[in-house]
Design a protein around this motif. Structure first.
Motif, PDB file in Angstrom:
ATOM      1  N   ILE A 144       0.843  -1.200   0.000  1.00 51.85           N
ATOM      2  CA  ILE A 144       0.000   0.000   0.000  1.00 51.85           C
ATOM      3  C   ILE A 144       0.877   1.249   0.000  1.00 51.85           C
ATOM      4  CG2 ILE A 144      -1.760   1.304   1.275  1.00 51.85           C
ATOM      5  CD1 ILE A 144      -2.819  -1.384   2.316  1.00 51.85           C
ATOM      6  N   ALA A 145       1.971   1.182   0.748  1.00 51.94           N
ATOM      7  CA  ALA A 145       2.900   2.318   0.810  1.00 51.94           C
ATOM      8  C   ALA A 145       3.455   2.619  -0.581  1.00 51.94           C
ATOM      9  CB  ALA A 145       4.033   2.004   1.780  1.00 51.94           C
ATOM     10  N   GLU A 146       3.823   1.559  -1.313  1.00 54.24           N
ATOM     11  CA  GLU A 146       4.361   1.714  -2.670  1.00 54.24           C
ATOM     12  C   GLU A 146       3.311   2.347  -3.575  1.00 54.24           C
ATOM     13  OE1 GLU A 146       5.191  -2.041  -4.507  1.00 54.24           O
ATOM     14  OE2 GLU A 146       6.087  -1.135  -6.301  1.00 54.24           O
ATOM     15  N   LEU A 147       2.109   1.877  -3.408  1.00 56.26           N
ATOM     16  CA  LEU A 147       0.992   2.319  -4.232  1.00 56.26           C
ATOM     17  C   LEU A 147       0.635   3.783  -3.985  1.00 56.26           C
ATOM     18  CD1 LEU A 147      -1.651   1.812  -5.744  1.00 56.26           C
ATOM     19  CD2 LEU A 147      -2.252   0.154  -4.059  1.00 56.26           C
ATOM     20  N   MET A 148       0.750   4.192  -2.712  1.00 58.87           N
ATOM     21  CA  MET A 148       0.342   5.549  -2.370  1.00 58.87           C
ATOM     22  C   MET A 148       1.527   6.517  -2.297  1.00 58.87           C
ATOM     23  SD  MET A 148      -2.532   4.801   0.570  1.00 58.87           S
ATOM     24  CE  MET A 148      -3.568   6.254   0.358  1.00 58.87           C
ATOM     25  N   ASP A 149       2.718   5.995  -2.550  1.00 58.10           N
ATOM     26  CA  ASP A 149       3.943   6.794  -2.412  1.00 58.10           C
ATOM     27  C   ASP A 149       4.046   7.411  -1.025  1.00 58.10           C
ATOM     28  OD1 ASP A 149       3.467   7.896  -5.805  1.00 58.10           O
ATOM     29  OD2 ASP A 149       4.800   6.326  -5.058  1.00 58.10           O
ATOM     30  N   LYS A 150       3.768   6.583  -0.028  1.00 53.76           N
ATOM     31  CA  LYS A 150       3.882   7.032   1.367  1.00 53.76           C
ATOM     32  C   LYS A 150       4.820   6.069   2.087  1.00 53.76           C
ATOM     33  CE  LYS A 150      -0.870   8.819   1.899  1.00 53.76           C
ATOM     34  NZ  LYS A 150      -0.656  10.262   1.993  1.00 53.76           N
ATOM     35  N   THR A 151       5.175   6.449   3.320  1.00 55.48           N
ATOM     36  CA  THR A 151       5.984   5.533   4.134  1.00 55.48           C
ATOM     37  C   THR A 151       5.058   4.499   4.763  1.00 55.48           C
ATOM     38  OG1 THR A 151       5.708   6.851   6.130  1.00 55.48           O
ATOM     39  CG2 THR A 151       7.602   7.388   4.721  1.00 55.48           C
ATOM     40  N   GLU A 152       5.663   3.403   5.202  1.00 57.22           N
ATOM     41  CA  GLU A 152       4.854   2.349   5.832  1.00 57.22           C
ATOM     42  C   GLU A 152       4.201   2.869   7.113  1.00 57.22           C
ATOM     43  OE1 GLU A 152       6.654  -1.499   6.234  1.00 57.22           O
ATOM     44  OE2 GLU A 152       7.588  -1.381   4.241  1.00 57.22           O
ATOM     45  N   GLY A 153       4.943   3.681   7.856  1.00 58.61           N
ATOM     46  CA  GLY A 153       4.405   4.263   9.081  1.00 58.61           C
ATOM     47  C   GLY A 153       3.169   5.105   8.803  1.00 58.61           C
ATOM     48  N   ALA A 154       3.239   5.902   7.761  1.00 58.79           N
ATOM     49  CA  ALA A 154       2.115   6.764   7.392  1.00 58.79           C
ATOM     50  C   ALA A 154       0.904   5.924   7.017  1.00 58.79           C
ATOM     51  CB  ALA A 154       2.517   7.670   6.239  1.00 58.79           C
ATOM     52  N   VAL A 155       1.154   4.814   6.342  1.00 63.15           N
ATOM     53  CA  VAL A 155       0.053   3.928   5.929  1.00 63.15           C
ATOM     54  C   VAL A 155      -0.608   3.297   7.157  1.00 63.15           C
ATOM     55  CG1 VAL A 155      -0.486   1.759   4.737  1.00 63.15           C
ATOM     56  CG2 VAL A 155       0.941   3.465   3.618  1.00 63.15           C
ATOM     57  N   ARG A 156       0.207   2.889   8.117  1.00 69.48           N
ATOM     58  CA  ARG A 156      -0.381   2.279   9.337  1.00 69.48           C
ATOM     59  C   ARG A 156      -1.296   3.265  10.049  1.00 69.48           C
ATOM     60  NH1 ARG A 156       4.758  -0.080   9.875  1.00 69.48           N
ATOM     61  NH2 ARG A 156       4.649  -2.279   9.342  1.00 69.48           N
ATOM     62  N   VAL A 157      -0.848   4.501  10.122  1.00 74.27           N
ATOM     63  CA  VAL A 157      -1.660   5.552  10.758  1.00 74.27           C
ATOM     64  C   VAL A 157      -2.949   5.753   9.980  1.00 74.27           C
ATOM     65  CG1 VAL A 157      -1.761   8.030  11.223  1.00 74.27           C
ATOM     66  CG2 VAL A 157       0.305   6.764  11.796  1.00 74.27           C
ATOM     67  N   LEU A 158      -2.815   5.737   8.686  1.00 72.85           N
ATOM     68  CA  LEU A 158      -3.985   5.920   7.811  1.00 72.85           C
ATOM     69  C   LEU A 158      -5.015   4.812   8.031  1.00 72.85           C
ATOM     70  CD1 LEU A 158      -4.486   8.162   5.758  1.00 72.85           C
ATOM     71  CD2 LEU A 158      -3.519   6.710   3.997  1.00 72.85           C
ATOM     72  N   ILE A 159      -4.530   3.596   8.132  1.00 77.66           N
ATOM     73  CA  ILE A 159      -5.437   2.443   8.327  1.00 77.66           C
ATOM     74  C   ILE A 159      -6.173   2.586   9.654  1.00 77.66           C
ATOM     75  CG2 ILE A 159      -5.551  -0.065   8.705  1.00 77.66           C
ATOM     76  CD1 ILE A 159      -3.149  -0.325   6.771  1.00 77.66           C
ATOM     77  N   HIS A 160      -5.425   2.977  10.664  1.00 70.18           N
ATOM     78  CA  HIS A 160      -6.022   3.142  11.991  1.00 70.18           C
ATOM     79  C   HIS A 160      -7.116   4.210  11.962  1.00 70.18           C
ATOM     80  CE1 HIS A 160      -6.294   3.610  16.338  1.00 70.18           C
ATOM     81  NE2 HIS A 160      -6.125   4.911  16.164  1.00 70.18           N
ATOM     82  N   ARG A 161      -6.799   5.338  11.331  1.00 73.49           N
ATOM     83  CA  ARG A 161      -7.760   6.448  11.255  1.00 73.49           C
ATOM     84  C   ARG A 161      -8.969   6.083  10.393  1.00 73.49           C
ATOM     85  NH1 ARG A 161      -3.505  11.490  10.539  1.00 73.49           N
ATOM     86  NH2 ARG A 161      -2.902  11.572  12.730  1.00 73.49           N
ATOM     87  N   ALA A 162      -8.699   5.323   9.348  1.00 76.57           N
ATOM     88  CA  ALA A 162      -9.772   4.920   8.439  1.00 76.57           C
ATOM     89  C   ALA A 162     -10.789   4.044   9.157  1.00 76.57           C
ATOM     90  CB  ALA A 162      -9.179   4.172   7.243  1.00 76.57           C
ATOM     91  N   LEU A 163     -10.267   3.124   9.936  1.00 79.49           N
ATOM     92  CA  LEU A 163     -11.140   2.205  10.684  1.00 79.49           C
ATOM     93  C   LEU A 163     -11.996   2.975  11.686  1.00 79.49           C
ATOM     94  CD1 LEU A 163     -11.427  -0.810  10.407  1.00 79.49           C
ATOM     95  CD2 LEU A 163      -9.845  -1.116  12.300  1.00 79.49           C
ATOM     96  N   LYS A 164     -11.349   3.940  12.327  1.00 76.99           N
ATOM     97  CA  LYS A 164     -12.044   4.771  13.327  1.00 76.99           C
ATOM     98  C   LYS A 164     -13.190   5.547  12.664  1.00 76.99           C
ATOM     99  CE  LYS A 164     -10.520   7.799  17.057  1.00 76.99           C
ATOM    100  NZ  LYS A 164      -9.452   8.696  17.522  1.00 76.99           N
TER     101      LYS A 164
END
Lengths: 183, 277
Positions: free
Chosen positions: A156-176
């Motif tokens: 997902i990080a590769e796909l979104m051109d983001k860091t893995e850390g940023a993606v994890r935060v995104l997933i957490h926020r998305a679920l919330k």
């Protein structure tokens, strides 16, 4: 097949497809077409539109492969999802509102093979989809990619051109955000 | 709570594309790829419709916008993107290529029905674009395509006639039902043409060719539909002669064989119509 074996197999198929091997491209299509269709379908809400955009994604992918050839560094998966994501974005740019229509055929679509014990789960799938389309674009994407398509955080990080850390935060926020819509 | 929500999300995995669409799209994609490869080898540029990556993004977006603007469907969710495209639109080749794939996979018996279905689509597309000067060339191609579908239908009916005359007559009836509409549409369009682009000789010629093929198709279908009913007339005549010759005192009860008499009358009426015109 383990994940690593799958990745290797995909690299091999991509390499052959770039050289013009249709058979290899066909195998990649077999694996990814249902996934890309599902992703697009969840985002645009129309069966016919999802079919067209799915076809379009693969056509563009083929062209891109022939044009860029061995210069391609990204994985087939990442590229394909990026193309699909961009096509959806292009589609929405031309719409007056960002509303995703939950057309009548979606319910039918979900209930295509109704077994008694499955109907309940199909109905809750519709409920989730209704909530999903109400959250932010990026949140929708990561939820679909991570939980439905089961892409890894690094993919997902590769796909979104983001860091893995940023993606994890995104997933957490998305679920919330999604949980809030469900309440 | 998280686990519960995640479990619900995973239920969306059940969303699947239509299996036959998946298969036909694969065939379409691979055939498009082959065609593109073949053209590259011949040194001919690939079709613009396939070469999306080389097209400027703004051009694609413009086409997308045009499609949205031209679409008359009220709810966006119901739009079949390529299916509603018109000649000259970016996704139109996708629509026609998909039709070709459908044709390949359909049985011989149903090929004529499909040809007529495509002819219907071409004539509808034609009426939508004929008044747009920027679509002049596309209008020409669409009429040519329409004519080609009629020629296909004629060929298929002839082939079907050799194998199964009854089925051929059945299909001929379906085709016959459409030819009148085609004639009316083209006649009306021709009348309007003089006001839009009087210099369009090529389009006029294409419309004339289309009218000729419509007439040929009409003649062929009338002959087929008529010949099936001729057989019924002969049967009725033979039956009547047999009954007259019979010295039986049994009451004459209308038999199954006499029923077709009404359709023979219809045939005569149909025969008269063209003369009146």
């Amino acid at each position: 097949m383990t994940k690593i074996e799958q990745v290797d197999k995909e690299k091999e198929l991509l390499s052959k497809a770039i050289s013009g091997d249709k058979e290899s491209f066909g195998q990649l299509y077999d694996f990814y077409a249902p996934r890309i269709f599902r992703y697009i379908r969840l985002k645009v809400g129309s069966q016919a539109l999802a079919e067209d955009l799915t076809s379009e994604s693969f056509l563009r992918m083929w062209n891109f492969m022939q044009k860029e050839g061995t210069e391609i560094e990204e994985s087939f998966k990442a590229l394909l999802y990026k193309i699909a994501k961009n096509l959806i974005a292009d589609y929405y740019k031309r719409k007056s509102s960002h509303e995703v229509l939950l057309d009548d055929d979606f319910k039918e679509f979900l209930l295509q093979e109704p077994a008694k014990d499955e109907i309940k789960s199909k109905e809750s799938a519709e409920e989730i989809h209704k909530a999903l389309v109400l959250i932010k674009e990026d949140y929708q994407n990561v939820i679909i990619w991570y939980y439905v398509d089961e892409l890894s955080v690094s993919e997902i990080a590769e796909l979104m051109d983001k860091t893995e850390g940023a993606v994890r935060v995104l997933i957490h926020r998305a679920l919330k955000s999604l949980k809030k819509e469900l309440e | 709570m998280d686990k519960f929500v995640v479990k619900k999300i995973k239920e969306l995995k059940g969303i699947k594309p239509n299996a036959s669409w998946l298969e036909s799209q694969k065939s379409f994609l691979l055939s498009e790829i082959s065609r593109d490869e073949a053209k590259k080898q011949e040194g001919i540029l690939p079709l613009p419709a396939f070469n999306f990556a080389k097209l400027l993004r703004p051009a694609f977006l413009t086409a997308l916008f045009l499609i949205m603007a031209l679409s008359s469907v009220a709810t966006v969710g119901a739009i079949g993107f390529a299916q509603n495209s018109l000649p000259g639109d970016m996704l139109y080749p996708l629509k026609t290529a998909f039709e070709k794939t459908q044709f390949t996979f359909t049985s011989d018996e149903n090929k004529t029905r499909l040809s007529i279905k495509f002819a219907d689509k071409r004539i509808d597309e034609f009426t939508q674009i004929v008044n747009k000067p920027e679509k002049r060339e596309d209008a020409n191609k669409t009429v040519e395509e329409f004519t080609a579908q009629l020629v296909n239908a004629q060929k298929e009916i002839n082939e079907l006639k050799e194998k199964n005359a009854e089925k051929a007559a059945e299909v001929a009836k379906i085709v016959q039902a459409q030819t009148e509409r085609y004639k009316e549409t083209l006649t009306e369009t021709e009348a309007r043409l003089a006001y839009v682009f009087p210099e369009e000789k090529e389009l006029e010629q294409n419309i004339n060719n289309a009218m000729e093929e419509i007439s040929k198709t009409e003649e062929m279908t009338q002959a087929l539909v008529g010949s099936e009913e001729d057989v019924e007339i002969i049967n009725i005549t033979e039956t009547e002669e047999t009954e007259e010759a019979s010295e039986s005192e049994e009451a004459i009860v209308p038999s199954e064989e006499e029923k077709p008499q009404s359709s023979s009358i219809e045939f005569e009426e149909i025969q008269e119509e063209p003369k009146e015109k």
